[in-house]
Design a protein around this motif. Structure first.
Motif, short mmCIF file in Angstrom:
data_model
loop_
_atom_site.label_atom_id
_atom_site.label_comp_id
_atom_site.label_asym_id
_atom_site.label_seq_id
_atom_site.Cartn_x
_atom_site.Cartn_y
_atom_site.Cartn_z
N GLY A 180 -9.34 -10.19 3.60
CA GLY A 180 -9.99 -9.85 4.51
C GLY A 180 -11.27 -9.03 4.56
N PRO A 181 -11.60 -8.49 5.37
CA PRO A 181 -12.83 -7.58 5.44
C PRO A 181 -13.00 -6.59 4.44
N GLN A 233 -20.58 6.30 11.19
CA GLN A 233 -22.00 6.72 10.56
C GLN A 233 -21.85 6.52 9.01
N ARG A 234 -20.82 6.84 8.39
CA ARG A 234 -20.40 6.30 7.15
C ARG A 234 -20.70 4.79 6.80
N GLN A 272 -12.74 0.97 7.52
CA GLN A 272 -12.33 1.01 6.24
C GLN A 272 -13.16 2.06 5.39
N PRO A 273 -12.83 3.25 5.18
CA PRO A 273 -13.55 4.34 4.77
C PRO A 273 -14.03 4.21 3.29
N PHE A 274 -13.35 3.39 2.60
CA PHE A 274 -13.61 3.15 1.08
C PHE A 274 -14.59 2.02 0.79
N VAL A 296 -6.53 0.45 3.06
CA VAL A 296 -6.81 1.72 3.74
C VAL A 296 -7.68 1.60 4.95
N ASP A 297 -6.92 1.56 6.17
CA ASP A 297 -7.71 1.50 7.53
C ASP A 297 -7.26 2.51 8.38
#
Length: 192
Positions: free
Chosen positions: A135-136, A31-32, A105-107, A178-179
């Protein structure tokens, strides 16, 4: 016009449950990611589902997005990319570029997505740089779509990035490292 494809088809085998549905700051990771993509200048927004789709899709059905099911999700990342590019071209045959984005990748934020577009050059690739890699999220000009459609197995878009190093613009995104792949990753995220 730049479309965005959120790759969310994996089964989260290392985590043991769908990472797409993990709650972070009141919303699921997927959702984020969707809200970030919708708030950007990208359109259309597509989400590729595969493993665990039956428990993930109900959490995102109220968003104005295109949901595509990847029947070959167990092949790996390449099948999600192929499914996404094919679906995007059906909806927008004249699309100029696409951003491939992960849901774990929440950030990743709207500023970053828009910055990828602004920094891109004609017939270019704009990738994020973190932990001594690129990367992505990553933007590909339409000239690379055919090569993305040829990816096989577990290989991701990094194969195309490596093939054209002189066409790659790098955007610093230290938090891109951060993943969420394991429960430990998720617990660490919630401690920060």
């Amino acid at each position: 016009m730049t479309g965005i494809i959120i790759l969310a088809a994996g089964s989260s085998s290392r985590l043991g449950k769908p990472k797409q549905n993990l709650i972070f700051k009141g919303k699921t990771l997927l959702q984020r990611a969707i809200e970030t993509a919708i708030a950007s200048v990208c359109e259309p927004v597509m989400v590729i589902l595969g493993g665990n789709a039956a428990v993930i899709e109900p959490t995102i059905k109220n968003y104005d997005i295109n949901i595509i099911h990847n029947p070959e999700w167990d092949e790996g990342m390449s099948s999600a990319i192929r499914t996404g590019i094919s679906g995007l071209l059906k909806i927008e045959p004249n699309i100029q570029s696409v951003i491939l984005m992960l849901c774990d990748q929440p950030f990743t934020d709207t500023y970053l997505l828009n910055h990828l577009i602004m920094a891109n050059e004609e017939q270019g690739i704009t990738a994020c740089s973190y932990n001594n890699t690129t990367g992505p999220p990553v933007l590909f000009d339409a000239v690379y779509f055919n090569e993305l459609l040829l990816l096989k197995g577990a290989e991701g878009a990094k194969k195309v990035i490596r093939k054209y190093p002189d066409k790659v613009i790098k955007i610093l995104f230290p938090l891109g490292s951060v993943d969420i792949d394991t429960i430990e990753d998720f617990e660490q995220l919630n401690r920060e």
